[in-house]
Design an enzyme around this catalytic site. Structure first.
Site, PDB file in Angstrom:
ATOM      1  CG  PHE A   1      14.964  36.936  19.925  1.00 39.34           C
ATOM      2  CD1 PHE A   1      14.679  36.970  21.279  1.00 39.34           C
ATOM      3  CD2 PHE A   1      14.047  37.495  19.043  1.00 39.34           C
ATOM      4  CE1 PHE A   1      13.508  37.547  21.754  1.00 39.34           C
ATOM      5  CE2 PHE A   1      12.877  38.074  19.498  1.00 39.34           C
ATOM      6  CZ  PHE A   1      12.598  38.098  20.859  1.00 39.34           C
TER       7      PHE A   1
ATOM      8  CE1 TYR B   1       9.557  36.246  13.887  1.00 37.89           C
ATOM      9  CE2 TYR B   1      11.873  36.278  14.501  1.00 37.89           C
ATOM     10  CZ  TYR B   1      10.891  36.266  13.533  1.00 37.89           C
ATOM     11  OH  TYR B   1      11.244  36.252  12.196  1.00 37.89           O
ATOM     12  N   GLY B   2       8.635  33.213  16.745  1.00 35.51           N
ATOM     13  CA  GLY B   2       7.551  32.516  16.054  1.00 35.51           C
ATOM     14  C   GLY B   2       7.663  31.026  16.302  1.00 35.51           C
ATOM     15  CB  SER B   3       7.469  28.089  14.046  1.00 34.55           C
ATOM     16  OG  SER B   3       8.500  28.421  13.139  1.00 34.55           O
TER      17      SER B   3
ATOM     18  CD  GLU C   1      13.531  30.548  10.573  1.00 31.50           C
ATOM     19  OE1 GLU C   1      12.971  31.616  10.251  1.00 31.50           O
ATOM     20  OE2 GLU C   1      12.908  29.545  10.967  1.00 31.50           O
TER      21      GLU C   1
END
Length: 241
Positions: free
Chosen positions: A70, A72-74, A148
């Site tokens: 999933f 949601y940002g970059s 990440e």
């Protein structure tokens, strides 16, 4: 070979191919070399390889088959992953919040902190899921975790998501509130200032925020808080000397 953009052909050309991503071959040594070249003092608390691999094993424990990731940002526009399918998805128990303060040189410094998004508890977050086929899950997640989980800030978790009305689970990275840079108490004024002025070797915090809002719009996703934050940041920048 099936078309990864079959469900959302409008996203074709809007997601950076893995081979073109800076993050595809990111390593601690690569980051350290960039920091040294730019004369940035490097105080980032990098995870040792063994720690990062242990966190990856923990996050994937019990998983079998294809893996959903999933974004949601970059990761929305630059996942650095080879995927076989991309879908719109909603994480119903989470929210996109701009609470990660960067002072280590990525998109901000001690003198001018930067700002990035984190996935926190909330009433829902719309984003994308990328499908990683079972045979490449090990390779692709090793790359993903080098990016990440290069250091603290996030917990790697498999969370519930909804894809076209169907329930699923996806790997994502949620806010670790034990990290002092994860600022749940950040003020709006701080968010605006950090997003307006933060800059580092990954680029500016302003570009990060603007890209997030732009790519959400391209997907037909409205994030009222992100859009309002961007408007306030633009107003501050327009008034700057």
């Amino acid at each position: 070979m099936s078309d990864p953009f079959h469900h959302h052909p409008g996203l074709r050309g809007k997601i950076r191919p893995a081979a073109e991503s800076f993050f595809r071959d990111i390593t601690v040594d690569k980051v350290r070399a960039i920091m040294a070249e730019r004369g940035i003092e490097d105080h980032f608390p990098y995870h040792p390889d063994a720690t990062r691999e242990a966190l990856r094993a923990e996050a994937l424990a019990g998983h079998a088959g294809d893996l959903l990731v999933f974004a949601y940002g970059s990761l929305l526009w630059d996942p650095a992953l080879e995927f076989t399918e991309v879908r719109r998805a909603r994480a119903p128990h989470h929210a996109r919040r701009f609470i990660l303060v960067d002072v280590y040189g990525g998109r901000g410094t001690q003198e001018a902190p930067g700002l990035m998004a984190a996935l926190d508890e909330g009433a829902g977050c719309d984003g994308l899921v990328f499908r990683i086929p079972a045979e490449t899950v090990d390779r692709e997640t090793e790359i993903l975790f080098r990016r990440e989980m290069i250091g603290p800030g996030y917990h790697a978790r498999r969370v519930p998501v909804v894809i076209d009305g169907a329930a699923a689970r996806a790997l994502t990275f949620v806010a670790d509130h034990d990290d002092p840079l994860m600022r749940a108490d950040i003020t709006r004024a701080e968010q605006v200032r950090y997003a307006a002025t933060g800059e580092g070797f990954l680029g500016t915090s302003y570009d990060y925020l603007a890209s997030t809002v732009a790519h959400l719009a391209e997907m037909g996703i409205e994030d009222a808080d992100a859009s309002a934050l961007l408007a306030e940041v633009r107003a501050l920048r327009a008034g700057s000397p």
